[in-house]
Design a protein around this motif. Structure first.
Motif, PDB file in Angstrom:
ATOM      1  N   ARG A  59       0.831  -1.200   0.000  1.00  0.00           N
ATOM      2  CA  ARG A  59       0.000   0.000   0.000  1.00  0.00           C
ATOM      3  C   ARG A  59       0.870   1.257   0.000  1.00  0.00           C
ATOM      4  O   ARG A  59       0.550   2.242  -0.660  1.00  0.00           O
ATOM      5  CB  ARG A  59      -0.909   0.008   1.230  1.00  0.00           C
ATOM      6  CG  ARG A  59      -2.084  -0.926   1.135  1.00  0.00           C
ATOM      7  CD  ARG A  59      -3.136  -0.527   2.149  1.00  0.00           C
ATOM      8  NE  ARG A  59      -4.330  -1.338   2.011  1.00  0.00           N
ATOM      9  CZ  ARG A  59      -5.516  -0.980   2.497  1.00  0.00           C
ATOM     10  NH1 ARG A  59      -5.648   0.174   3.127  1.00  0.00           N
ATOM     11  NH2 ARG A  59      -6.545  -1.767   2.350  1.00  0.00           N
ATOM     12  N   MET A  60       1.951   1.181   0.767  1.00  0.00           N
ATOM     13  CA  MET A  60       2.849   2.330   0.800  1.00  0.00           C
ATOM     14  C   MET A  60       3.477   2.554  -0.573  1.00  0.00           C
ATOM     15  O   MET A  60       3.636   3.698  -1.020  1.00  0.00           O
ATOM     16  CB  MET A  60       3.938   2.080   1.856  1.00  0.00           C
ATOM     17  CG  MET A  60       4.663   3.332   2.322  1.00  0.00           C
ATOM     18  SD  MET A  60       3.584   4.498   3.154  1.00  0.00           S
ATOM     19  CE  MET A  60       3.365   5.722   1.856  1.00  0.00           C
ATOM     20  N   ALA A  61       3.811   1.457  -1.262  1.00  0.00           N
ATOM     21  CA  ALA A  61       4.372   1.570  -2.606  1.00  0.00           C
ATOM     22  C   ALA A  61       3.365   2.213  -3.553  1.00  0.00           C
ATOM     23  O   ALA A  61       3.730   3.083  -4.375  1.00  0.00           O
ATOM     24  CB  ALA A  61       4.784   0.196  -3.115  1.00  0.00           C
ATOM     25  N   LEU A  62       2.114   1.839  -3.448  1.00  0.00           N
ATOM     26  CA  LEU A  62       1.082   2.464  -4.283  1.00  0.00           C
ATOM     27  C   LEU A  62       0.949   3.951  -3.964  1.00  0.00           C
ATOM     28  O   LEU A  62       0.713   4.776  -4.866  1.00  0.00           O
ATOM     29  CB  LEU A  62      -0.259   1.757  -4.077  1.00  0.00           C
ATOM     30  CG  LEU A  62      -0.350   0.326  -4.630  1.00  0.00           C
ATOM     31  CD1 LEU A  62      -1.650  -0.334  -4.196  1.00  0.00           C
ATOM     32  CD2 LEU A  62      -0.231   0.338  -6.154  1.00  0.00           C
ATOM     33  N   ARG A 113       0.038  -6.374 -10.241  1.00  0.00           N
ATOM     34  CA  ARG A 113      -0.311  -7.774 -10.454  1.00  0.00           C
ATOM     35  C   ARG A 113      -0.289  -8.573  -9.157  1.00  0.00           C
ATOM     36  O   ARG A 113      -0.881  -9.654  -9.080  1.00  0.00           O
ATOM     37  CB  ARG A 113       0.650  -8.408 -11.479  1.00  0.00           C
ATOM     38  CG  ARG A 113       0.378  -7.982 -12.921  1.00  0.00           C
ATOM     39  CD  ARG A 113       1.169  -8.814 -13.910  1.00  0.00           C
ATOM     40  NE  ARG A 113       2.602  -8.530 -13.865  1.00  0.00           N
ATOM     41  CZ  ARG A 113       3.183  -7.562 -14.581  1.00  0.00           C
ATOM     42  NH1 ARG A 113       2.456  -6.784 -15.371  1.00  0.00           N
ATOM     43  NH2 ARG A 113       4.484  -7.375 -14.498  1.00  0.00           N
ATOM     44  N   ARG A 114       0.405  -8.045  -8.115  1.00  0.00           N
ATOM     45  CA  ARG A 114       0.471  -8.753  -6.833  1.00  0.00           C
ATOM     46  C   ARG A 114      -0.607  -8.301  -5.860  1.00  0.00           C
ATOM     47  O   ARG A 114      -0.789  -8.913  -4.814  1.00  0.00           O
ATOM     48  CB  ARG A 114       1.844  -8.546  -6.175  1.00  0.00           C
ATOM     49  CG  ARG A 114       3.013  -9.034  -6.997  1.00  0.00           C
ATOM     50  CD  ARG A 114       4.217  -9.362  -6.114  1.00  0.00           C
ATOM     51  NE  ARG A 114       4.511  -8.372  -5.112  1.00  0.00           N
ATOM     52  CZ  ARG A 114       5.273  -7.285  -5.294  1.00  0.00           C
ATOM     53  NH1 ARG A 114       5.804  -7.048  -6.503  1.00  0.00           N
ATOM     54  NH2 ARG A 114       5.515  -6.449  -4.316  1.00  0.00           N
ATOM     55  N   VAL A 115      -1.291  -7.228  -6.169  1.00  0.00           N
ATOM     56  CA  VAL A 115      -2.308  -6.691  -5.269  1.00  0.00           C
ATOM     57  C   VAL A 115      -3.681  -7.152  -5.744  1.00  0.00           C
ATOM     58  O   VAL A 115      -4.007  -6.998  -6.922  1.00  0.00           O
ATOM     59  CB  VAL A 115      -2.242  -5.147  -5.227  1.00  0.00           C
ATOM     60  CG1 VAL A 115      -3.293  -4.598  -4.259  1.00  0.00           C
ATOM     61  CG2 VAL A 115      -0.851  -4.672  -4.841  1.00  0.00           C
ATOM     62  N   PRO A 116      -4.492  -7.714  -4.860  1.00  0.00           N
ATOM     63  CA  PRO A 116      -5.844  -8.105  -5.258  1.00  0.00           C
ATOM     64  C   PRO A 116      -6.599  -6.935  -5.875  1.00  0.00           C
ATOM     65  O   PRO A 116      -6.484  -5.794  -5.389  1.00  0.00           O
ATOM     66  CB  PRO A 116      -6.484  -8.559  -3.934  1.00  0.00           C
ATOM     67  CG  PRO A 116      -5.330  -8.963  -3.077  1.00  0.00           C
ATOM     68  CD  PRO A 116      -4.203  -8.042  -3.453  1.00  0.00           C
ATOM     69  N   PRO A 117      -7.338  -7.166  -6.944  1.00  0.00           N
ATOM     70  CA  PRO A 117      -8.007  -6.062  -7.666  1.00  0.00           C
ATOM     71  C   PRO A 117      -8.857  -5.181  -6.762  1.00  0.00           C
ATOM     72  O   PRO A 117      -8.839  -3.952  -6.898  1.00  0.00           O
ATOM     73  CB  PRO A 117      -8.855  -6.792  -8.708  1.00  0.00           C
ATOM     74  CG  PRO A 117      -8.154  -8.085  -8.926  1.00  0.00           C
ATOM     75  CD  PRO A 117      -7.559  -8.463  -7.618  1.00  0.00           C
ATOM     76  N   ARG A 118      -9.625  -5.783  -5.853  1.00  0.00           N
ATOM     77  CA  ARG A 118     -10.480  -4.976  -4.988  1.00  0.00           C
ATOM     78  C   ARG A 118      -9.649  -4.061  -4.094  1.00  0.00           C
ATOM     79  O   ARG A 118      -9.966  -2.882  -3.922  1.00  0.00           O
ATOM     80  CB  ARG A 118     -11.362  -5.908  -4.137  1.00  0.00           C
ATOM     81  CG  ARG A 118     -12.291  -5.197  -3.174  1.00  0.00           C
ATOM     82  CD  ARG A 118     -13.260  -4.287  -3.877  1.00  0.00           C
ATOM     83  NE  ARG A 118     -14.195  -3.679  -2.929  1.00  0.00           N
ATOM     84  CZ  ARG A 118     -14.914  -2.604  -3.200  1.00  0.00           C
ATOM     85  NH1 ARG A 118     -14.811  -2.022  -4.405  1.00  0.00           N
ATOM     86  NH2 ARG A 118     -15.741  -2.106  -2.317  1.00  0.00           N
ATOM     87  N   GLU A 119      -8.563  -4.591  -3.513  1.00  0.00           N
ATOM     88  CA  GLU A 119      -7.697  -3.773  -2.667  1.00  0.00           C
ATOM     89  C   GLU A 119      -7.049  -2.658  -3.478  1.00  0.00           C
ATOM     90  O   GLU A 119      -6.963  -1.506  -3.027  1.00  0.00           O
ATOM     91  CB  GLU A 119      -6.617  -4.628  -2.007  1.00  0.00           C
ATOM     92  CG  GLU A 119      -5.697  -3.835  -1.089  1.00  0.00           C
ATOM     93  CD  GLU A 119      -4.564  -4.648  -0.514  1.00  0.00           C
ATOM     94  OE1 GLU A 119      -3.821  -4.092   0.331  1.00  0.00           O
ATOM     95  OE2 GLU A 119      -4.385  -5.808  -0.901  1.00  0.00           O
ATOM     96  N   ALA A 120      -6.588  -2.985  -4.688  1.00  0.00           N
ATOM     97  CA  ALA A 120      -5.962  -1.965  -5.533  1.00  0.00           C
ATOM     98  C   ALA A 120      -6.946  -0.842  -5.858  1.00  0.00           C
ATOM     99  O   ALA A 120      -6.596   0.347  -5.797  1.00  0.00           O
ATOM    100  CB  ALA A 120      -5.450  -2.608  -6.821  1.00  0.00           C
ATOM    101  N   GLU A 121      -8.183  -1.233  -6.170  1.00  0.00           N
ATOM    102  CA  GLU A 121      -9.192  -0.223  -6.506  1.00  0.00           C
ATOM    103  C   GLU A 121      -9.462   0.697  -5.335  1.00  0.00           C
ATOM    104  O   GLU A 121      -9.495   1.928  -5.480  1.00  0.00           O
ATOM    105  CB  GLU A 121     -10.477  -0.937  -6.936  1.00  0.00           C
ATOM    106  CG  GLU A 121     -11.613   0.016  -7.288  1.00  0.00           C
ATOM    107  CD  GLU A 121     -12.916  -0.725  -7.567  1.00  0.00           C
ATOM    108  OE1 GLU A 121     -13.952  -0.045  -7.640  1.00  0.00           O
ATOM    109  OE2 GLU A 121     -12.889  -1.964  -7.697  1.00  0.00           O
TER     110      GLU A 121
END
Length: 785
Positions: A559-562, A587-595
């Motif tokens: 999350r910090m990287a994002l 690609r390593r982050v679940p789509p829902r979490e990334a969104e």
């Protein structure tokens, strides 16, 4: 010579302050005076030692010189005040008198001392009356801080008062020629504490514990300052069980070894490491691991191993009988206070272990093990506890009135300050729940009583939500006319280092850590300050980025990287191009979490802004696929350092420092863009990690050079948890010295938040000494511009 009085050639009254009680100082004074043929007496008075001594002037001068030159190893001789006494008739010979509870300006109680070589020899001597007695001690070793109720230091004021001395111990205690002359914890099998394992006592209880450990089980053992979990360090299953009991899935575990020969088999030790292991403090020493003699689960995949030697007679007996390395770690859930109460320990640990080895000597004061490491030839403390705390530290500006400093939130400690000394209490744990807060308050109340310090003012962190800040508000309401002094987190970090080294004048403070509330309302952590004890001015910082999810971003570095990739402070093309390089991470982050994370960043919801070096290290570890989740504090940064160590001498990545809003600002986006480009081009992860470390060192030196040109200050203090990174710290110290700076780092005080309370006390004392009531930046700002 008979007990008649004799006229003295000269007579002096000598008052000795420092750590001079509980370290065999009175017996030492007796032997010194007797050797010189002097008459008089010595006694404990309050927190110091008073001596009346009479004889020839030359002998008296030799006596005072000898007080420092030949003192016991654990004694710390501070002020020695000599006053001539006229018309005194001294008794023949020299005596040790009963202690008196006189008022004392400074009361310094000694830390607990590891078992001395003489007691170890007796412990294993079959003809000695204390053969295999697990509570053997003398004036040179044994429990001190953990058993003291108040000063002066006498048996009746310790938890040993529950054990009346037998005739043999009483005879040794009163014999000036004996090693146990006035050894307050003196005991033997006839009159002292006893081990217990369920209904079994004494040597049989010890054998029960040994049988459990040797069979691959886990035993809870009552140690010096709290209960410990003990198992065979070579058995993977036993180590896994210890982790389950502690709730510590990955953080490395400390290993106790029988002697230096074993330590050398398990770690690459320097002579300085070996001196630390053998010192009276007997800390856990972190060093690069060798071979695979212990279970893989001990180190959690990290390159260092924490080793220490037996420091109590019970440890010596366990190690000698079992003959190999043992995991010995505090028997508490991760970051909670150690267990000290017997009934609680049996109730909590009994069902989780294969048995509890306890005893009937009360642990009054909780003390965990200290942790040390050597960095660039300098001994540094990571945790200041048993063997070091509660030793006093200097206050560069004397406290006009007694002061209490309550530290921050993590690695909590407190500091009591009076006149020109500060007493830094032991490591308690992370101050995040009621249990730890209760332990914190109990330890504080006891240390206040022992040192007879009644604070009039309270210093605390700026962050309003910390439990330590809430406690400061509560305490301040009870103090008539007392002030509550809010101290900025990174100013406290830098003040602690400067004060420890006795620096005068302003310093350039490099404060790199996780998070600390800044005076502008954002979170800081990558800071360059011009700092004095009374105030500071911010000169530089790392560029800002959001922390999506707040504390969740600390626990989850992806999350910090994002946050850095999609929300970094924008200086130019580097920041604009970062999202294009985010494919591997996404690609390593679940789509829902990334969104959800990207939405928080875009809308600025639950995404506090920070300029933290620690969070940047987390982000880089995630970008290099080294650590997506922190299972313990600092794991991502440790994995990053581990990778970087495989490619020494790497050249820095691209970087840029700009002047923005009156500050020198390091543009982290430029570095991250170059890092991701290098990774995409196929550069090894270790080389990229090493290049990142080299970049931070180069940036820091440039920031210091710019600041030196601006201020004329060339003294640099490094502090903050990031400087627990040995690779970065060693490289930066070398570069700073090559650039002509006088560089310092915390050695007796941790650079992590364990040193914050000392820094707060230093700043608070300086502010109390000033007639000004400084606002956020404090009075130093106006003076330094």
């Amino acid at each position: 010579m008979s007990e008649t009085t004799a006229a003295a050639d000269a007579a002096w009254r000598v008052e000795v302050r420092g750590v001079v009680q509980g370290v065999g100082f009175r017996p030492f004074v007796y032997r010194l005076a007797t050797h010189l043929g002097l008459r008089g007496d010595v006694r404990n008075a309050g927190g110091h030692v008073t001596i009346t001594v009479a004889g020839a002037s030359s002998q008296l001068e030799a006596f005072v010189t000898g007080l420092r030159a030949g003192k016991p190893e654990a004694a710390v001789v501070g002020d020695v005040a000599v006053t001539p006494v006229h018309g005194l008739t001294a008794p023949a010979g020299f005596r040790v008198l009963e202690s008196v509870g006189a008022a004392a300006h400074h009361r310094e109680i000694p830390p607990d001392l590891r078992t001395c070589v003489d007691c170890v020899r007796e412990l294993f001597d079959p003809v000695d009356r204390r053969h295999r007695y697990p509570f053997i001690t003398c004036t040179a070793c044994g429990p001190r801080a953990t058993i003291i109720e108040t000063l002066p230091y006498d048996r009746m004021r310790t938890t040993m008062r529950h054990f009346p001395m037998c005739a043999g111990c009483a005879r040794e205690y009163r014999d000036p020629a004996d090693r146990r002359f006035h050894a307050e914890p003196i005991a033997c099998p006839e009159c002292g504490p006893r081990l217990r394992w369920g209904p079994v006592t004494g040597e049989k209880a010890l054998r029960c514990a040994v049988a459990v450990i040797s069979a691959g089980g886990v035993a809870a053992v009552k140690g010096l300052g709290g209960y410990q979990l003990v198992c065979d360090a070579t058995r993977e299953g036993a180590v896994t069980r210890v982790r389950e009991v502690k709730g510590r899935p990955a953080k490395p575990l400390a290993v106790m070894v029988p002697g230096l020969d074993w330590a050398r088999r398990l770690a690459r030790l320097t002579p300085q490491d070996e001196r630390l292991l053998n010192g009276t403090a007997a800390p856990i020493v972190l060093a690069p691991a060798l071979g695979s003699c212990v279970a893989n689960g001990v180190r959690g995949g990290l390159p260092d191993i924490g080793l220490f030697l037996p420091y109590t007679p019970l440890h010596h007996l366990l190690l000698a009988t079992l003959g190999g390395p043992l995991v010995v770690t505090s028997a508490n859930r991760a970051d909670s206070p150690m267990l000290t109460d017997d009934d609680e320990a049996i109730a909590v640990l009994g069902p989780l272990t294969d048995g509890v080895l306890t005893h009937d000597r009360v642990i009054l004061n909780r003390y965990d093990d200290s942790v040390s490491r050597v960095v660039a030839g300098r001994t540094t403390l990571i945790r200041r506890a048993r063997g070091h705390a509660p030793g006093a530290l200097p206050l560069p500006v004397a406290a006009a009135e007694p002061l209490l400093a309550l530290g921050a939130q993590l690695k909590s400690t407190f500091t009591l300050a009076s006149e020109n000394l500060a007493v830094l209490g032991p490591h308690i744990g992370d101050l995040e729940d009621a249990e730890t807060l209760e332990a914190f308050e109990t330890a504080l109340a006891r240390l206040e009583a022992v040192h007879d310090i009644r604070p009039r003012h309270v210093a605390h962190d700026l962050h309003p939500a910390y439990l330590s800040t809430a406690l400061a508000r509560t305490i301040a309401r009870r103090l008539p006319g007392g002030r509550r002094l809010a101290v900025q987190h990174h100013h406290a970090h830098i003040a602690a280092v400067a004060a420890e080294h006795g620096l005068t004048g302003p310093v350039l403070g490099v404060a790199y850590d996780g998070l600390g509330l800044g005076d502008d309302g954002t979170f800081w952590g990558g800071e360059l300050l011009l700092a004095g004890y009374g105030g500071y001015r911010r000169l530089g910082r790392f560029s800002r980025a959001p922390m999506p999810g707040g504390a969740a971003a600390v626990r989850r570095p992806v999350r910090m990287a994002l946050g850095y990739l999609f929300g970094a402070e924008r200086f130019g093309a580097g920041a604009d191009a970062l999202p294009e390089l985010a494919g591997g991470l996404m690609r390593r982050v679940p789509p829902r979490e990334a969104e959800l994370t990207l939405r928080m960043i875009d809308r600025g919801v639950n995404s506090p802004t920070m300029s933290s070096a620690g969070r940047l290290f987390d982000a880089v570890a995630a970008l290099l696929s080294l650590c997506d989740d922190n299972r313990f504090e600092g794991e991502a940064a440790m994995r990053l350092e581990q990778a970087a160590a495989t490619h020494p001498g790497a050249e820095p990545l691209a970087w840029r420092v700009e002047r923005r809003e009156g500050l020198w600002v390091y543009d982290t986006a430029t570095t991250l863009h170059d890092l991701l480009t290098a990774l995409a081009d196929g550069e090894p992860v270790g080389r990229v990690a090493a290049a990142f470390h080299a970049t931070i060192a180069a940036v820091t030196v440039l920031l210091c050079e710019r600041a030196a040109q601006e201020t004329g200050v060339s003294v640099v203090c490094l502090s903050g948890g990031v400087f627990q990174n040995r690779l970065l710290t060693a490289e930066l110290l070398g570069r700073l010295e090559q650039a002509g700076f006088d560089a310092h780092i915390g050695e007796r005080v941790p650079v992590n938040d364990g040193g914050i309370s000392y820094g707060q006390a230093v700043v608070g004392a300086a502010r109390l000494a000033s007639s000004e009531r400084p606002p956020r930046h404090q009075a130093f700002v106006a003076r330094s511009r």
